[in-house]
Write an enzyme that holds these catalytic residues in place. Sequence first.
Site, PDB file in Angstrom:
ATOM      1  N   ILE A  13     -30.030  30.546 -52.476  1.00  0.00           N
ATOM      2  CA  ILE A  13     -29.509  31.783 -53.075  1.00  0.00           C
ATOM      3  C   ILE A  13     -27.992  31.667 -53.269  1.00  0.00           C
ATOM      4  O   ILE A  13     -27.444  32.068 -54.302  1.00  0.00           O
ATOM      5  CB  ILE A  13     -29.846  33.002 -52.188  1.00  0.00           C
ATOM      6  CG1 ILE A  13     -31.354  33.145 -52.032  1.00  0.00           C
ATOM      7  CG2 ILE A  13     -29.253  34.288 -52.774  1.00  0.00           C
ATOM      8  CD1 ILE A  13     -31.792  34.107 -50.936  1.00  0.00           C
ATOM      9  N   LEU A  36     -23.581  22.142 -45.008  1.00  0.00           N
ATOM     10  CA  LEU A  36     -24.458  21.136 -45.636  1.00  0.00           C
ATOM     11  C   LEU A  36     -25.495  20.619 -44.642  1.00  0.00           C
ATOM     12  O   LEU A  36     -25.576  19.430 -44.344  1.00  0.00           O
ATOM     13  CB  LEU A  36     -23.648  19.978 -46.241  1.00  0.00           C
ATOM     14  CG  LEU A  36     -22.646  20.362 -47.327  1.00  0.00           C
ATOM     15  CD1 LEU A  36     -21.929  19.119 -47.867  1.00  0.00           C
ATOM     16  CD2 LEU A  36     -23.330  21.108 -48.475  1.00  0.00           C
ATOM     17  N   ASP A  60     -18.535  24.714 -40.134  1.00  0.00           N
ATOM     18  CA  ASP A  60     -19.616  25.332 -39.360  1.00  0.00           C
ATOM     19  C   ASP A  60     -19.193  26.734 -38.919  1.00  0.00           C
ATOM     20  O   ASP A  60     -18.164  26.888 -38.239  1.00  0.00           O
ATOM     21  CB  ASP A  60     -19.865  24.432 -38.127  1.00  0.00           C
ATOM     22  CG  ASP A  60     -21.101  24.841 -37.357  1.00  0.00           C
ATOM     23  OD1 ASP A  60     -21.626  25.940 -37.590  1.00  0.00           O
ATOM     24  OD2 ASP A  60     -21.533  24.032 -36.506  1.00  0.00           O
ATOM     25  N   ALA A  83     -24.781  32.175 -45.120  1.00  0.00           N
ATOM     26  CA  ALA A  83     -25.121  30.991 -44.315  1.00  0.00           C
ATOM     27  C   ALA A  83     -26.080  31.383 -43.197  1.00  0.00           C
ATOM     28  O   ALA A  83     -25.837  32.339 -42.458  1.00  0.00           O
ATOM     29  CB  ALA A  83     -23.857  30.382 -43.719  1.00  0.00           C
ATOM     30  N   THR A 101     -26.617  29.785 -35.314  1.00  0.00           N
ATOM     31  CA  THR A 101     -26.060  30.011 -36.662  1.00  0.00           C
ATOM     32  C   THR A 101     -26.135  31.482 -37.063  1.00  0.00           C
ATOM     33  O   THR A 101     -25.149  32.063 -37.522  1.00  0.00           O
ATOM     34  CB  THR A 101     -26.807  29.145 -37.698  1.00  0.00           C
ATOM     35  OG1 THR A 101     -26.499  27.779 -37.424  1.00  0.00           O
ATOM     36  CG2 THR A 101     -26.382  29.480 -39.119  1.00  0.00           C
ATOM     37  N   THR A 130     -32.533  40.058 -44.812  1.00  0.00           N
ATOM     38  CA  THR A 130     -33.918  39.893 -45.249  1.00  0.00           C
ATOM     39  C   THR A 130     -34.761  41.136 -44.955  1.00  0.00           C
ATOM     40  O   THR A 130     -34.468  41.877 -43.997  1.00  0.00           O
ATOM     41  CB  THR A 130     -34.528  38.690 -44.504  1.00  0.00           C
ATOM     42  OG1 THR A 130     -35.928  38.639 -44.758  1.00  0.00           O
ATOM     43  CG2 THR A 130     -34.343  38.788 -42.988  1.00  0.00           C
ATOM     44  N   ASP A 131     -35.844  41.308 -45.718  1.00  0.00           N
ATOM     45  CA  ASP A 131     -36.779  42.409 -45.425  1.00  0.00           C
ATOM     46  C   ASP A 131     -37.595  42.139 -44.161  1.00  0.00           C
ATOM     47  O   ASP A 131     -38.251  43.045 -43.632  1.00  0.00           O
ATOM     48  CB  ASP A 131     -37.707  42.662 -46.629  1.00  0.00           C
ATOM     49  CG  ASP A 131     -38.571  41.466 -47.014  1.00  0.00           C
ATOM     50  OD1 ASP A 131     -38.422  40.379 -46.412  1.00  0.00           O
ATOM     51  OD2 ASP A 131     -39.403  41.610 -47.934  1.00  0.00           O
ATOM     52  N   GLU A 132     -37.559  40.884 -43.669  1.00  0.00           N
ATOM     53  CA  GLU A 132     -38.392  40.548 -42.507  1.00  0.00           C
ATOM     54  C   GLU A 132     -37.959  41.289 -41.245  1.00  0.00           C
ATOM     55  O   GLU A 132     -38.708  41.367 -40.276  1.00  0.00           O
ATOM     56  CB  GLU A 132     -38.391  39.033 -42.259  1.00  0.00           C
ATOM     57  CG  GLU A 132     -38.970  38.282 -43.435  1.00  0.00           C
ATOM     58  CD  GLU A 132     -39.411  36.863 -43.107  1.00  0.00           C
ATOM     59  OE1 GLU A 132     -39.401  36.480 -41.930  1.00  0.00           O
ATOM     60  OE2 GLU A 132     -39.765  36.147 -44.047  1.00  0.00           O
ATOM     61  N   TYR A 155     -36.789  33.838 -36.393  1.00  0.00           N
ATOM     62  CA  TYR A 155     -35.916  33.966 -37.575  1.00  0.00           C
ATOM     63  C   TYR A 155     -35.553  35.434 -37.827  1.00  0.00           C
ATOM     64  O   TYR A 155     -34.372  35.798 -37.907  1.00  0.00           O
ATOM     65  CB  TYR A 155     -36.594  33.381 -38.818  1.00  0.00           C
ATOM     66  CG  TYR A 155     -35.945  33.819 -40.123  1.00  0.00           C
ATOM     67  CD1 TYR A 155     -34.665  33.391 -40.461  1.00  0.00           C
ATOM     68  CD2 TYR A 155     -36.607  34.697 -41.001  1.00  0.00           C
ATOM     69  CE1 TYR A 155     -34.052  33.818 -41.654  1.00  0.00           C
ATOM     70  CE2 TYR A 155     -36.000  35.120 -42.184  1.00  0.00           C
ATOM     71  CZ  TYR A 155     -34.729  34.678 -42.498  1.00  0.00           C
ATOM     72  OH  TYR A 155     -34.126  35.105 -43.663  1.00  0.00           O
ATOM     73  N   LYS A 159     -31.943  37.499 -37.576  1.00  0.00           N
ATOM     74  CA  LYS A 159     -31.331  38.217 -38.705  1.00  0.00           C
ATOM     75  C   LYS A 159     -31.145  39.698 -38.333  1.00  0.00           C
ATOM     76  O   LYS A 159     -30.119  40.302 -38.684  1.00  0.00           O
ATOM     77  CB  LYS A 159     -32.195  38.093 -39.957  1.00  0.00           C
ATOM     78  CG  LYS A 159     -32.249  36.706 -40.574  1.00  0.00           C
ATOM     79  CD  LYS A 159     -30.923  36.185 -41.091  1.00  0.00           C
ATOM     80  CE  LYS A 159     -30.419  36.899 -42.320  1.00  0.00           C
ATOM     81  NZ  LYS A 159     -29.192  36.267 -42.875  1.00  0.00           N
ATOM     82  N   LYS A 194     -40.390  25.814 -48.508  1.00  0.00           N
ATOM     83  CA  LYS A 194     -40.843  27.170 -48.800  1.00  0.00           C
ATOM     84  C   LYS A 194     -42.054  27.079 -49.726  1.00  0.00           C
ATOM     85  O   LYS A 194     -42.220  26.099 -50.470  1.00  0.00           O
ATOM     86  CB  LYS A 194     -39.716  27.984 -49.443  1.00  0.00           C
ATOM     87  CG  LYS A 194     -38.400  27.970 -48.656  1.00  0.00           C
ATOM     88  CD  LYS A 194     -38.424  28.899 -47.473  1.00  0.00           C
ATOM     89  CE  LYS A 194     -37.285  28.818 -46.489  1.00  0.00           C
ATOM     90  NZ  LYS A 194     -35.983  28.440 -46.821  1.00  0.00           N
ATOM     91  N   LEU A 195     -42.880  28.124 -49.705  1.00  0.00           N
ATOM     92  CA  LEU A 195     -44.197  28.066 -50.344  1.00  0.00           C
ATOM     93  C   LEU A 195     -44.204  27.488 -51.769  1.00  0.00           C
ATOM     94  O   LEU A 195     -44.901  26.503 -52.037  1.00  0.00           O
ATOM     95  CB  LEU A 195     -44.819  29.477 -50.363  1.00  0.00           C
ATOM     96  CG  LEU A 195     -46.211  29.543 -50.990  1.00  0.00           C
ATOM     97  CD1 LEU A 195     -47.259  28.927 -50.085  1.00  0.00           C
ATOM     98  CD2 LEU A 195     -46.591  30.986 -51.291  1.00  0.00           C
ATOM     99  N   PRO A 210     -51.414  23.446 -48.146  1.00  0.00           N
ATOM    100  CA  PRO A 210     -51.799  24.067 -46.872  1.00  0.00           C
ATOM    101  C   PRO A 210     -51.625  25.591 -46.867  1.00  0.00           C
ATOM    102  O   PRO A 210     -50.524  26.104 -46.696  1.00  0.00           O
ATOM    103  CB  PRO A 210     -50.830  23.407 -45.869  1.00  0.00           C
ATOM    104  CG  PRO A 210     -49.628  23.045 -46.686  1.00  0.00           C
ATOM    105  CD  PRO A 210     -50.087  22.812 -48.090  1.00  0.00           C
TER     106      PRO A 210
END
Length: 350
Positions: A13, A36, A60, A83, A101, A130-132, A155, A159, A194-195, A210
Site C-alpha cells: 500500500i 526493506l 527501523d 510500516a 514493529t 486495519t478493519d481486523e 497481528y 494493530k 496474500k491470497l 490452498p
Amino acid sequence: MHHILVTGGAGFIGSHLIRLLVNKYPDYHIVNLDLLTYAGNLENLTDVEHKDNYTFVKGDIVDDKFLDELFAKYNFDGVIHLAAESHVDRSIEDPMSFIKTNIIGTVNLLNAARKAWGDYEGKRFYHVSTDEVYGTLGETGFFTEETSYDPRSPYSSSKASSDHLVRAYHHTYGMPIVVSNCSNNYGPYQFPEKLLPLFIHNIKNKKALPVYGDGKYTRDWLWVEDHAIAIDKIYHEGRNGETYNIGGNNEWKNIDLIHALCEIMDDLLDRDEGSSAELITYVKDRPGHDRRYAIDASKLMNELGWEPTIKSTEGLRKTAEWYLENSEWLENVTSGAYQKYYLKQYGSEV
Ligand code: NAD
Ligand code: DAU
C-alpha cells in the site's frame, strides 16, 4: 515546503501512496522510511525514485535513537504511518516481531514526533490501520467507527494496540492525529503470501491453491489505489482526532472470489475452462480465522466525498493481468528469504 514522512513506503500500500503523493504534490517533500524487510521492495517505486521531491531512507522504526535523528534532520509537518508486519499467518508463527514493529515501532514514532513537534501547530500524525481490530462479524452487519475492538490474532491485536496508543497520544498530549481502518486491499505489488497474488502465482505454475477451512470466509476487497486516494483525502481533510473506516463495499466469500479468479486466469492463460479451478485444495484452517469482515464507509463518503472507483470484476482482471505481465517482479520477490519461509510452512517451493 511541506515535508511528509511516510513509513513502510516500499511495501504494497505504501508504494501506491508514495507514487500518488510524489506525483500529485511536486511542492511537497516525501520521505519514505522503510526497513526493506521481506515485504519491502524498492522495485515497487522505480518510476518515482529519481524525482526531486522524493527521498528514500532505510531504517527501523523500532530504533528510537535513529528516529530522533531523522526527525532532527527533516522538519516533518506530517507522518503517514504504514510500516508494519502485515501478514496474519506470520503473526501466528512469530507474534514477537509484530509486537516489536507494530506496537513499539508506533510508540517510537509517536515519541519522536512529540519531541520534535513542540506546540503541534500545523502538524498531523496519520496512523493507517486495519478493519481486523474489530474482530469478526456474523452473516449480517457492518463495522462502523463505533464498533468495539475485539482483535483475535496476534497481528490484529498488535494493530489494535497501536491504534489505542495513537489515540492516547491525542487525548493525553494533544497530538493532532487521524486513524483509518481499512478492509482487504488488492492490486499490483502485493507480496505473494496474500491470497490473490499467491493464487495467481500458483495457477500460473499449476500448483495447488490452498483454501483454508471451508472457504466460506468473507472479506471486503478494495482496489489498492482507492485506498491511497482515501489516505490522501483523510490526511488533508480528515477532522483532528477522528477515525475513518475505509472499505470497498465489495464482499466476497473466499471460495467465490477464487472461482472468479480461476475463470479469469483460464481466459488470460488460454487454458481449458475449469482447469485452474481443478487446483483448488482444501487445507487445514487458519487458527482463530475471522469469519467475516464488512466495512461501513459512509462516514468517509459523506464527510469527505470519497468512494471506490474500481469495480470488483474489473479490479480482479486488472490484478491478474498485472502479475502475469510482471513475472520478473514476482520472481524477484519470491526468491531468497521468502522461499525459505514458504518451504517451512507449506513444504513446497513458492
Ligand atoms: P506490507 O507488508 O506490504 O508492507 C509493510 C512495509 O513496512 C514493508 O515495506 C516493510 O519493509 C516495512 N517495514 C516492516 N517493518 C518495518 C520496520 N520495523 N521499520 C521500517 N519499516 C518496516 O504491508 P501493506 O499490506 O502494504 O500494509 C501497510 C499498512 O496498511 C500496514 O500498517 C497494515 O496493517 C495496513 N493495512 C493493510 C491492509 C491490506 O489489505 N494489506 C488493509 C488495511 C490496513
Ligand atoms: O482486512 C484487512 C487485512 O487484510 C489487513 O489488515 C492484512 O494486513 C491483510 O493481510 C489482510 O488480511 P487477511 O488475513 O484477510 O488476508 P489474506 O490474504 O492472508 O487472506 C484472505 C483470506 O483468504 C482469509 O480468509 C484467509 C484466506 N486464505 C489466505 C491464504 C494466504 C486462504 O484460504 N488460503 C491462503 O493461502
